[in-house]
Enzyme design. Sequence first.
Site, PDB file in Angstrom:
ATOM      1  N   ASN A  63       0.832  -1.189   0.000  1.00 55.11           N
ATOM      2  CA  ASN A  63       0.000   0.000   0.000  1.00 55.11           C
ATOM      3  C   ASN A  63       0.876   1.252   0.000  1.00 55.11           C
ATOM      4  OD1 ASN A  63      -2.457   1.603   0.137  1.00 55.11           O
ATOM      5  ND2 ASN A  63      -3.416  -0.205   1.018  1.00 55.11           N
ATOM      6  N   ARG A  64       0.405   2.362   0.572  1.00 55.88           N
ATOM      7  CA  ARG A  64       1.023   3.671   0.322  1.00 55.88           C
ATOM      8  C   ARG A  64       1.601   4.302   1.583  1.00 55.88           C
ATOM      9  NH1 ARG A  64      -3.323   2.878  -3.020  1.00 55.88           N
ATOM     10  NH2 ARG A  64      -2.917   3.315  -5.216  1.00 55.88           N
ATOM     11  N   HIS A  89       3.640   0.312  -2.547  1.00 53.04           N
ATOM     12  CA  HIS A  89       4.135  -1.063  -2.507  1.00 53.04           C
ATOM     13  C   HIS A  89       5.665  -1.146  -2.399  1.00 53.04           C
ATOM     14  CE1 HIS A  89       0.112  -2.308  -3.004  1.00 53.04           C
ATOM     15  NE2 HIS A  89       0.033  -2.265  -4.318  1.00 53.04           N
ATOM     16  N   HIS A 159      -0.665  -9.880  -4.197  1.00 46.53           N
ATOM     17  CA  HIS A 159      -1.418  -8.968  -5.058  1.00 46.53           C
ATOM     18  C   HIS A 159      -2.012  -9.705  -6.268  1.00 46.53           C
ATOM     19  CE1 HIS A 159      -2.472  -5.252  -7.144  1.00 46.53           C
ATOM     20  NE2 HIS A 159      -1.999  -4.533  -6.133  1.00 46.53           N
ATOM     21  N   TYR A 161      -4.833 -10.808  -8.844  1.00 47.10           N
ATOM     22  CA  TYR A 161      -6.087 -10.288  -9.391  1.00 47.10           C
ATOM     23  C   TYR A 161      -7.002 -11.481  -9.680  1.00 47.10           C
ATOM     24  CZ  TYR A 161      -3.836  -5.760 -10.408  1.00 47.10           C
ATOM     25  OH  TYR A 161      -3.186  -4.549 -10.329  1.00 47.10           O
ATOM     26  N   GLN A 266      -7.397  -4.765   1.780  1.00 50.38           N
ATOM     27  CA  GLN A 266      -7.580  -3.773   0.715  1.00 50.38           C
ATOM     28  C   GLN A 266      -8.449  -4.399  -0.369  1.00 50.38           C
ATOM     29  OE1 GLN A 266      -6.224  -0.802   1.161  1.00 50.38           O
ATOM     30  NE2 GLN A 266      -6.421   0.251  -0.813  1.00 50.38           N
ATOM     31  N   GLU A 294      -6.433  -7.869  -0.558  1.00 50.61           N
ATOM     32  CA  GLU A 294      -5.058  -7.867  -0.078  1.00 50.61           C
ATOM     33  C   GLU A 294      -5.026  -7.706   1.444  1.00 50.61           C
ATOM     34  OE1 GLU A 294      -2.802  -4.952  -2.504  1.00 50.61           O
ATOM     35  OE2 GLU A 294      -4.659  -4.910  -3.660  1.00 50.61           O
TER      36      GLU A 294
END
Length: 330
Positions: A63-64, A89, A159, A161, A266, A294
């Site tokens: 994340n950030r 990340h 991560h 998808y 997330q 996530e």
Amino acid sequence: MDVTWLRSDTLEVGVIAHGARIVAVRTPDREGRWGDIALGLADEDAYRRDRDYLGACVGRFANRIAGGRFTLDGTEYRIPQNEPGAALHGGPEAFEHATWEKDESGAGAVTLHRLSPDGENGFPGALQVSVTYAVDGAELRIEHEAGTDAPTVVNLTNHTYWNLAGGGSVEDHEVSLTAWQFLPVDEHLIPSGSPVAVADTPFDLRTPQRIGARLREGHPQLRAARGYDHTFVIDGPSGALRTAAFVVEPRSGRTLQLRTDQPGVQFYTGNMLDGTLVLRDGSAARQGDAFCLEPQAFPDSPNRPDFTSTVLRPGEVYRSRSILRFGTTG
């Protein structure tokens, strides 16, 4: 590609060393027809070019981090920004593009490990980190572990998808999250305050909702992220394994249950997929073609003492555990 396959009668998972990535997940639908439900690329060269983190272990900090900087024990550390206003990340060319060492157990499991040197992308301390993927029946277990020789911050996740239909839009997938709070974000997708209640918002996913049901409502938080890209605060005590999410794809009948010991998950609807990423089947990945779940600590935790700590010190061991269970309805 040098793919390690983990198999059971109802689940097949492919893993590669580049980025410690999951490159394929195959399961049967309610009619017994097998399909790949994880977005994947054609070859390792494509993964080396990938900037969307497909299937990767991301870190050191998933994340950030706001402004790409944080202060630890009185020292400020700067992480190269790879998004406007944030280090995402772990910054550019982080864990997702590292080559990991692979140890195969021969019993449906593989462990990948690497040493992240002191100062890598600006993070302090030499970090010895590993991720284990294990298949047991219908379950995929993902375990992260790390230790450091100096104080640092760690927040790891996977991560992948997902598209339980094996292709097309995921907007008809029905998702439920066991969370009565989520973290609102600012224009840089950094938490803008404390967790708030999901009630009476498009973020109330405590009962099953179509992913696409409220995406275009115009809620300010959905506009800020161009969809869902938010941390949901999972009910129950952090550190205990508990259900975070359940997803159903009505046409195929496939289901995905996520249990985790992390404080948040997330939920991301692939908002950055813009058609430039070509998948293994030759199609172009676009927003709405997949979603991510996530498990992780809260974004920007190093700068927020009111959030769950992500600080790791010498002698301590970082651990996270998540279990994904695949099945069918009907």
